[in-house]
Design an enzyme around this catalytic site. Structure first.
Site, mmCIF file in Angstrom:
data_model
loop_
_atom_site.group_PDB
_atom_site.id
_atom_site.type_symbol
_atom_site.label_atom_id
_atom_site.label_comp_id
_atom_site.label_asym_id
_atom_site.label_seq_id
_atom_site.Cartn_x
_atom_site.Cartn_y
_atom_site.Cartn_z
ATOM 1 N N SER A 1 0.847 -1.186 0.000
ATOM 2 C CA SER A 1 0.000 0.000 0.000
ATOM 3 C C SER A 1 0.887 1.242 0.000
ATOM 4 O O SER A 1 1.748 1.379 -0.873
ATOM 5 C CB SER A 1 -0.958 -0.028 1.199
ATOM 6 N N GLU B 1 -1.289 -2.662 -8.166
ATOM 7 C CA GLU B 1 -2.568 -3.047 -7.568
ATOM 8 C C GLU B 1 -3.185 -1.789 -6.983
ATOM 9 O O GLU B 1 -2.519 -0.762 -6.846
ATOM 10 C CB GLU B 1 -2.364 -4.108 -6.481
ATOM 11 N N HIS C 1 -4.701 -5.563 -1.787
ATOM 12 C CA HIS C 1 -5.427 -5.468 -0.523
ATOM 13 C C HIS C 1 -6.384 -6.648 -0.389
ATOM 14 O O HIS C 1 -7.612 -6.502 -0.423
ATOM 15 C CB HIS C 1 -6.178 -4.146 -0.466
#
Length: 346
Positions: free
Chosen positions: A138, A246, A316
């Site tokens: 992230s 992502e 995630h």
């Protein structure tokens, strides 16, 4: 409510101008960190958003399953608004953990937002001289890429301390970080859902954009964070790279905008392969008025003419790969696999 990286970037407008030139070249030869072993100590840091003490206690129990000890960053529980302390404090924890000879690996506990702010405050010469495993995902993307590009150390896009540490994710940590294996990354078996803390994760299916195989260094991370770094001095060369990305909570038009930004910045035109992991909670509010993700990939990625696919176990999600940044791999976009051509640790 816990601060969200994607909400910050959405509010910020994601209007950062793309650089008109390719990313800077790698400044150091690639250096692999030492593998983990029983009895090693893992340093816990929060270079972005803060953690709750309960999360650390849960993580202690998880890491003890590996026979690992834990050392807490001095500012781990600091708070400054939505950040885990002021920039200088968070950067000091990163530098201190690399400089601490009793620490063998460094794990970020939370993502959120904040890593970009501390990149100019890191001591990359110190980091280079004390190579060790650094892992997270992230918002930690910017820390992983900066350390890789400025210090030349292979970093790891993998579970955060606060992640779901299930058998699938733990298995890749064991093989890659402990075993030093040149593995082949594959998705979980289709049709088998695994229990997440909040919901069942659906099967992960591979969607080929362009069939074929390609070789190159594996580099990437969270798409929104990567796009927010364009134009900075903290990105590596993209020549011949296998790019993986992502994201979470970004509607399709925003994914379109982010990928277009990478294209206009010259990044996509230099890569030799492309992997899109999972885009969690990215469904459009009005499907009849939106392109699908598949259409966006056909418009932007397909014309690149490089092997590419969507649906990898990156992102995630509960079942996630441990993905080294800076290791040579071969991908097969027809079946959705990543074969390491070398170990990621020594």
């Amino acid at each position: 409510m816990r601060f969200s990286r994607r909400n910050f970037l959405r509010g910020f407008g994601l209007t950062i101008l793309a650089s008109t030139s390719p990313a800077l070249c790698q400044t150091q030869p690639v250096l692999k960190p030492a593998r983990l072993k029983v009895g090693d100590t893992v340093g816990l840091i929060n270079p972005a958003t803060f953690s709750e003490p309960k999360e650390i206690e849960d993580l202690r129990k998880t890491l003890s399953q590996f026979g690992l000890n834990v050392k807490l960053g001095k500012h781990l529980f600091d708070r400054y608004g939505y950040l885990a302390g002021r920039d200088a404090e968070r950067a000091a924890d990163v530098n201190a953990m690399f400089g601490d000879t009793s620490v063998n690996a460094i794990l970020a506990v939370q993502g959120g937002w904040g890593c970009n702010r501390i990149l100019p405050l890191l001591d990359y010469k110190l980091i280079r001289g004390n190579s060790k495993i650094l892992m997270g995902y992230s918002d930690i993307t910017s820390l992983l890429l900066a350390v890789y590009s400025q210090s030349g150390i292979v970093t790891f896009h993998g579970p955060l301390g606060a992640s779901t540490w299930n058998d699938f994710s733990l298995g890749w940590v064991r093989q890659i970080l402990f075993g030093g294996e040149a593995v082949m990354l594959r998705n979980p078996i289709e049709g088998v859902s695994r229990l997440d803390r909040k919901k069942m994760q659906p099967p992960l299916r591979v969607e080929t954009i362009t069939a074929g195989k390609a070789r190159g260094k594996l580099v990437g991370g969270n798409l929104s964070v990567l796009a927010a770094m364009v134009g900075s001095n903290y990105l590596p060369s993209w020549e011949g790279v296998i790019l993986f990305v992502e994201d979470i909570g970004e509607e399709v038009y925003r994914v379109d905008r982010l990928l277009t930004q990478l294209k206009l910045a010259g990044i996509l035109n230099n890569i030799s392969g492309f992997i899109f992991g999972q885009c969690t909670d990215c469904d459009p509010e009005n499907p009849l008025e939106s392109l699908s993700l598949s259409q966006v990939f056909l418009d932007i990625i397909k014309p690149l003419g490089v092997p590419a696919w969507y649906g990898a176990a990156i992102g995630h999600i509960a079942d996630k790969w441990t993905v080294p940044v800076g290791v040579e791999v071969e991908i097969d976009a027809s079946v959705g696999t990543v074969q390491f051509l070398e170990p990621a640790v020594v």
